[in-house]
Every structure is written in structure tokens, then in C-alpha cells.
Scaffold this motif. Structure first.
Motif, PDB file in Angstrom:
ATOM      1  N   SER A 193       0.826  -1.201   0.000  1.00 20.94           N
ATOM      2  CA  SER A 193       0.000   0.000   0.000  1.00 20.94           C
ATOM      3  C   SER A 193       0.864   1.257   0.000  1.00 20.94           C
ATOM      4  CB  SER A 193      -0.919  -0.004   1.230  1.00 20.94           C
ATOM      5  OG  SER A 193      -1.722   1.139   1.270  1.00 20.94           O
ATOM      6  N   LYS A 194       1.867   1.301   0.869  1.00 17.72           N
ATOM      7  CA  LYS A 194       2.759   2.462   0.918  1.00 17.72           C
ATOM      8  C   LYS A 194       3.506   2.646  -0.397  1.00 17.72           C
ATOM      9  CE  LYS A 194       3.625   2.748   5.894  1.00 17.72           C
ATOM     10  NZ  LYS A 194       4.642   2.679   6.974  1.00 17.72           N
ATOM     11  N   LEU A 195       3.918   1.531  -0.989  1.00 13.01           N
ATOM     12  CA  LEU A 195       4.645   1.588  -2.256  1.00 13.01           C
ATOM     13  C   LEU A 195       3.785   2.194  -3.353  1.00 13.01           C
ATOM     14  CD1 LEU A 195       7.313   0.640  -3.712  1.00 13.01           C
ATOM     15  CD2 LEU A 195       6.046  -1.416  -4.333  1.00 13.01           C
ATOM     16  N   LEU A 196       2.546   1.743  -3.470  1.00 11.04           N
ATOM     17  CA  LEU A 196       1.649   2.237  -4.521  1.00 11.04           C
ATOM     18  C   LEU A 196       1.255   3.695  -4.284  1.00 11.04           C
ATOM     19  CD1 LEU A 196      -0.674  -0.862  -5.030  1.00 11.04           C
ATOM     20  CD2 LEU A 196       1.178  -0.081  -6.509  1.00 11.04           C
ATOM     21  N   ILE A 197       1.031   4.061  -3.030  1.00 14.21           N
ATOM     22  CA  ILE A 197       0.687   5.457  -2.719  1.00 14.21           C
ATOM     23  C   ILE A 197       1.847   6.384  -3.063  1.00 14.21           C
ATOM     24  CG2 ILE A 197       0.217   7.066  -0.830  1.00 14.21           C
ATOM     25  CD1 ILE A 197      -1.393   4.827   0.506  1.00 14.21           C
ATOM     26  N   ARG A 198       3.067   5.955  -2.715  1.00 15.16           N
ATOM     27  CA  ARG A 198       4.240   6.784  -3.008  1.00 15.16           C
ATOM     28  C   ARG A 198       4.437   6.964  -4.501  1.00 15.16           C
ATOM     29  NH1 ARG A 198       7.990   4.000  -0.211  1.00 15.16           N
ATOM     30  NH2 ARG A 198       9.117   3.157  -1.992  1.00 15.16           N
ATOM     31  N   ARG A 199       4.241   5.901  -5.256  1.00 17.08           N
ATOM     32  CA  ARG A 199       4.398   5.991  -6.710  1.00 17.08           C
ATOM     33  C   ARG A 199       3.328   6.880  -7.335  1.00 17.08           C
ATOM     34  NH1 ARG A 199       6.025  -0.257  -8.449  1.00 17.08           N
ATOM     35  NH2 ARG A 199       8.067  -0.241  -7.408  1.00 17.08           N
ATOM     36  N   LEU A 201       1.736   9.430  -5.791  1.00 18.18           N
ATOM     37  CA  LEU A 201       1.986  10.818  -5.412  1.00 18.18           C
ATOM     38  C   LEU A 201       3.164  11.417  -6.175  1.00 18.18           C
ATOM     39  CD1 LEU A 201       1.503  10.631  -1.522  1.00 18.18           C
ATOM     40  CD2 LEU A 201      -0.011  11.715  -3.179  1.00 18.18           C
ATOM     41  N   LEU A 202       4.204  10.608  -6.397  1.00 19.87           N
ATOM     42  CA  LEU A 202       5.411  11.095  -7.078  1.00 19.87           C
ATOM     43  C   LEU A 202       5.367  10.876  -8.585  1.00 19.87           C
ATOM     44  CD1 LEU A 202       8.109   9.859  -4.515  1.00 19.87           C
ATOM     45  CD2 LEU A 202       7.062  12.122  -4.693  1.00 19.87           C
ATOM     46  N   ASN A 203       4.265  10.249  -9.036  1.00 13.35           N
ATOM     47  CA  ASN A 203       4.090   9.994 -10.472  1.00 13.35           C
ATOM     48  C   ASN A 203       5.267   9.195 -11.044  1.00 13.35           C
ATOM     49  OD1 ASN A 203       2.622  10.145 -12.875  1.00 13.35           O
ATOM     50  ND2 ASN A 203       3.725  11.972 -13.548  1.00 13.35           N
ATOM     51  N   LEU A 204       5.591   8.099 -10.360  1.00 14.03           N
ATOM     52  CA  LEU A 204       6.703   7.243 -10.789  1.00 14.03           C
ATOM     53  C   LEU A 204       6.169   6.209 -11.778  1.00 14.03           C
ATOM     54  CD1 LEU A 204       8.385   6.699  -7.305  1.00 14.03           C
ATOM     55  CD2 LEU A 204       8.882   8.460  -9.005  1.00 14.03           C
ATOM     56  N   ILE A 205       6.388   6.461 -13.051  1.00  9.52           N
ATOM     57  CA  ILE A 205       5.800   5.627 -14.096  1.00  9.52           C
ATOM     58  C   ILE A 205       6.804   4.626 -14.658  1.00  9.52           C
ATOM     59  CG2 ILE A 205       4.685   5.644 -16.359  1.00  9.52           C
ATOM     60  CD1 ILE A 205       3.633   8.436 -15.655  1.00  9.52           C
ATOM     61  N   THR A 206       7.973   5.108 -15.032  1.00  2.41           N
ATOM     62  CA  THR A 206       8.955   4.230 -15.675  1.00  2.41           C
ATOM     63  C   THR A 206       9.626   3.336 -14.644  1.00  2.41           C
ATOM     64  OG1 THR A 206      10.821   5.756 -15.428  1.00  2.41           O
ATOM     65  CG2 THR A 206       9.385   6.056 -17.359  1.00  2.41           C
ATOM     66  N   GLU A 207      10.155   2.205 -15.105  1.00  3.85           N
ATOM     67  CA  GLU A 207      10.839   1.281 -14.204  1.00  3.85           C
ATOM     68  C   GLU A 207      12.105   1.904 -13.626  1.00  3.85           C
ATOM     69  OE1 GLU A 207      11.487  -2.631 -15.584  1.00  3.85           O
ATOM     70  OE2 GLU A 207       9.355  -3.080 -15.873  1.00  3.85           O
ATOM     71  N   THR A 255       8.738  -5.687  -7.738  1.00  5.46           N
ATOM     72  CA  THR A 255       7.543  -4.855  -7.611  1.00  5.46           C
ATOM     73  C   THR A 255       7.530  -3.740  -8.646  1.00  5.46           C
ATOM     74  OG1 THR A 255       8.691  -3.514  -5.944  1.00  5.46           O
ATOM     75  CG2 THR A 255       7.272  -5.291  -5.148  1.00  5.46           C
ATOM     76  N   LEU A 256       8.342  -3.899  -9.687  1.00  6.54           N
ATOM     77  CA  LEU A 256       8.381  -2.886 -10.742  1.00  6.54           C
ATOM     78  C   LEU A 256       7.178  -3.048 -11.662  1.00  6.54           C
ATOM     79  CD1 LEU A 256      12.174  -3.022 -11.690  1.00  6.54           C
ATOM     80  CD2 LEU A 256      11.033  -1.456 -10.108  1.00  6.54           C
ATOM     81  N   GLY A 257       6.827  -1.969 -12.336  1.00 12.12           N
ATOM     82  CA  GLY A 257       5.716  -2.027 -13.282  1.00 12.12           C
ATOM     83  C   GLY A 257       4.451  -1.405 -12.705  1.00 12.12           C
ATOM     84  N   THR A 258       3.321  -1.844 -13.208  1.00 10.27           N
ATOM     85  CA  THR A 258       2.027  -1.303 -12.776  1.00 10.27           C
ATOM     86  C   THR A 258       1.117  -2.425 -12.316  1.00 10.27           C
ATOM     87  OG1 THR A 258       1.034  -1.498 -14.977  1.00 10.27           O
ATOM     88  CG2 THR A 258       2.250   0.538 -14.497  1.00 10.27           C
ATOM     89  N   VAL A 259       0.005  -2.036 -11.720  1.00 11.52           N
ATOM     90  CA  VAL A 259      -0.976  -3.016 -11.257  1.00 11.52           C
ATOM     91  C   VAL A 259      -1.494  -3.847 -12.417  1.00 11.52           C
ATOM     92  CG1 VAL A 259      -3.246  -3.282 -10.192  1.00 11.52           C
ATOM     93  CG2 VAL A 259      -1.653  -1.569  -9.309  1.00 11.52           C
TER      94      VAL A 259
END
Length: 420
Positions: A193-199, A201-207, A255-259
Motif C-alpha cells: 500500500s505504501k509503495l503504490l501510494i508513493r508511486r 503521489l510522485l508519479n513514478l511511471i517508468t521502471e 515490484t516494478l511495473g504497474t498493477v
């Protein structure tokens, strides 16, 4: 005075001399300190000593060190500020008192807890590792110690892999209990959950962005990790719980990539843990389900499933419908004619929907269609059908009817009358 006590006191003489030489304590005060040390040594060396005696000794040492530091700050302009033995000896002596205490009273959790608290606040990571390692060697069946060690690795050292390995090792000793399984599942859900929320909020799209973020927030490898430090804590090979844990070897997956393109981010590892938990805790139990009668295995499966579902419900950043949908489908596949299992299945579409949500009507319609479909195709007895109907209507009434107003309330009341 025993030879040991005399020896320990003699080791402290240079420190007292240094304190007097620097002018931080008077000769009279130094004598008083030695007298108190002698009293404490007599007390902890006696046959009637208790863990509290060691804690009182430590408390005295902490207060003494606090006083030394206050005087040092106040008098630093007129004393020799060059580092000497009295600047380092207090923490070493306190750790030594704790060491002796836990050796004499290895089952005193208060002593261990205070030792760990002090080590975390004043000692190095290696000191904390040493204390945890000794404690886990002595009490491998103490779930709370494993959880505390894993929390330290995760929160303080940012070492997710080591924390996870500690939790797996905890299960090797305590896998016949539900509590550590639930805590492990909660840990994984919290991390994800923390990982996905951080990504988000920071708009971390690329690997590459995600890798850089992981390097900043996590230490995936650490030669001094606590998990490596307790390698001596082992279970025999081929044990039943070891077989049940064999599916957990890939918990450190990427855990790289998207849902959408990475099953790990959807919660598939949590589902693997749930399946392993269910197998470990119910594989020796047997079902004997008659009409309206639930026996041991179903009762255990129901307890586990509901507790996991309740935990998953708390993490709205995750795909809860996917995770809980798997659990509920598994239940439905095993127990398709038990009323409360059927109710879980029928309410999946509206589990996370409120009356104010834009898709409430669509979700409710989907749920009602599932109910109607179940009624038409089920082979359950009339007793079960009647029970499911009553439970389903009560669920809709209690959860939604009181919150609806106006036309929405009229439509829901009409629906409930049709269902009756």
C-alpha cells in the motif's frame, strides 16, 4: 564481598578517578557512587536477586550518566574536554549489566525489552542485532520477538527483504498459530500500500524511476542484516510446516511495473500467503457438514478467511476486490451451500460501494442479479435459501436503507419488497 563483585568494581575504578580528576564529581560523591555500586553488586549477586534488581541498577547508571552530561555541559569552559574513559564507559557498563541480567533471567521479557530499548536508543545496529539474535535463539516460539525484530529491520533499517525473511522464519517455528500469519499478511499489505501510494503521489511511471525510488527508500541487500544474524535458529529439514512454507520462496519478487502488468502489485503474493496459511492450519482437519451444522474444518477456514478479509478491507490503496474476491471465490468453491458464505459472494460487487458513489446503482444491480442467478441454479435446501434471502435483505437494509433519501430510498424500498 564475592570475588566476582570485587573484580567488577575494580574495573570501574579508573572511570571514577577520571570523573574526579576532571572535577565533574567531588571525592565525597565518588565514594558515594562506589558505595552504591557495591550495594547493587551485592544485590544482583545474591541468590534472592530478581530481574527488578538489574533494572534498578540500570536506572541508577542512567541517572548518573545524565548528571555527568549536565555537569559536563555546564563546566566545559573550565574543565579538560579531551575525550577520556568516563565519556565512554557508562553505556558499556549498562550493556554489561543487561548482559548479566538476561543470562541469569533469560525468561524475563521485561529485562529483554528494556535491553532492546536501550540498545536501539544508544547502541549501534550491531548491538541491537546481537541482542535480538540471543533472544531469538532462546525463545524461537515467541512470536512477538520475531515481529519486533522484523519491525526494526523494516522501520529503522529500511530492509524489507530482511524483515520479510524474519517473518518467514517466524512461521517456521510458529506456523501452527494464526496470529503470525495475519501479522505477515498485514506487513505485506502495508508495504504494498505504501509503495503504490508513493508511486502515485510522485508519479513514478517508468521502471527506472521506480528503481531509483526503491534504492532511496529500501535497502534490499545488507550483509549485516538481522535475518542473517539468526541463521543458527533453524528447524529440522522436512518438517510439515517447512513444506507448507515452500510456496513463499518468491516473496521477494519484483515490484516494478504497474498493477495492470505485475500480479505482485495486485496482491497475488498476499493470496499465496493466504493459501499457504489455510493449508498449514487446516490440512489435518476434516469437514462433516450436515444441514445447518458446521464442523471443525469449516469453522477454522471461516475464521481465517474473515480475519484476512477484514485486514484487506483496511487498505483502500490496493485492489481489494481482486484480493478478497479470490478468498471469497475459494470459500464458495468449497462451501457453496452454506448461507454466510453465499452472502459474502453475493455482496462482493457492493462491498466497497456507498450510496453516494456514482456507481452505486450499477453495483447494486450486479449484486441483485447474482442473487437471482444463485436462487435459480442452487441445489441448496429450502432452509438455506430462506436463510440467504433473510441475510441478504438484512444486509441491504442495515447498510444502505438508513443512508438513502428521496427517490433513491423509494427505489431501494421497492427492491427490498420484491426480494421478500
Amino acid at each position: 564481598m564475592s570475588d566476582k563483585a570485587r573484580f567488577y568494581l575494580e574495573q570501574s575504578v579508573p572511570e571514577l578517578q577520571d570523573l574526579e580528576k576532571k572535577g565533574l564529581f567531588t571525592k565525597k560523591e565518588v565514594k558515594m557512587i562506589m558505595r552504591r555500586w557495591t550495594e547493587f553488586e551485592h544485590r544482583i549477586m545474591s541468590r534472592g536477586s530478581t530481574p527488578d534488581d538489574y533494572l534498578y541498577y540500570v536506572r541508577f547508571e542512567k541517572n548518573l550518566e545524565k548528571l555527568r552530561k549536565l555537569r559536563y555541559q555546564r563546566m566545559r569552559s573550565v574543565i579538560d574536554t579531551k575525550k577520556s574513559i568516563s565519556d565512554y564507559s557508562a553505556s558499556k557498563r549498562i550493556r554489561f549489566i543487561f548482559d548479566r541480567g538476561v543470562r541469569k533471567f533469560p525468561n524475563s521479557m521485561e529485562l529483554w525489552a528494556q535491553y532492546l530499548k536501550y540498545a536501539k536508543k544508544n547502541g549501534s545496529v550491531k548491538v541491537v542485532y546481537k541482542v535480538y539474535t540471543r533472544l531469538l535463539q532462546l525463545q524461537p516460539r515467541n512470536v512477538n520477538v520475531w515481529l519486533s525484530a522484523a519491525k526494526y529491520e523494516y522501520d529503522y533499517n529500511k530492509n524489507v527483504k530482511s524483515a520479510r525473511n524474519l517473518l518467514v522464519r517466524c512461521l517456521r517455528f510458529n506456523g501452527d498459530e494464526l496470529f503470525p500469519w495475519l501479522e505477515f499478511i498485514k506487513f505485506e499489505l502495508n508495504y504494498l500500500s505504501k509503495l503504490l501510494i508513493r508511486r502515485k503521489l510522485l508519479n513514478l511511471i517508468t521502471e527506472k524511476q521506480q528503481k531509483d525510488d526503491l534504492n532511496e527508500h529500501e535497502h534490499s541487500t545488507n550483509k549485516d542484516s538481522l535475518a542473517q544474524g539468526v541463521d543458527v535458529v533453524q528447524v529440522s529439514e522436512g518438517s510439515e510446516i517447512e513444506k507448507d512454507l515452500s510456496d513463499l520462496t518468491d516473496l521477494n519478487a519484483s515490484t516494478l511495473g504497474t498493477v495492470e502488468n505485475n500480479p505482485v502489485l495486485r496482491g497475488d503474493l498476499i493470496l499465496t500467503m493466504y493459501d499457504a496459511c489455510l493449508e498449514a492450519l487446516t490440512n489435518k482437519l476434516h469437514d462433516n457438514i450436515n444441514e445447518g451444522r458446521y464442523e471443525v474444518k469449516f469453522t477454522k477456514v471461516w475464521e481465517i478467511s474473515n480475519k484476512v478479509i477484514d485486514i484487506v478491507d483496511q487498505f483502500d490503496a490496493l485492489d481489494r476486490s481482486h484480493i478478497n474476491g479470490h478468498i471469497i471465490s475459494d470459500l464458495m468453491g468449497k462451501y457453496p451451500e452454506i448461507d454466510k458464505v453465499v452472502l459474502l459472494e453475493l455482496t462482493v460487487p457492493i462491498r466497497y460501494t456507498d450510496v453516494d458513489d456514482g456507481d452505486f446503482a450499477t453495483s447494486l444491480k450486479s449484486s441483485v442479479k447474482m442473487y437471482q442467478s444463485w436462487v435459480s441454479r442452487t441445489k441448496a435446501s429450502d432452509t438455506v435459501k430462506t436463510s440467504v434471502k433473510k441475510m441478504y435483505i438484512n444486509y441491504l437494509t442495515q447498510r444502505y436503507l438508513s443512508k438513502c433519501t428521496g427517490e433513491q430510498k423509494e427505489l431501494l424500498e421497492l427492491l427490498l419488497r420484491k426480494l421478500q
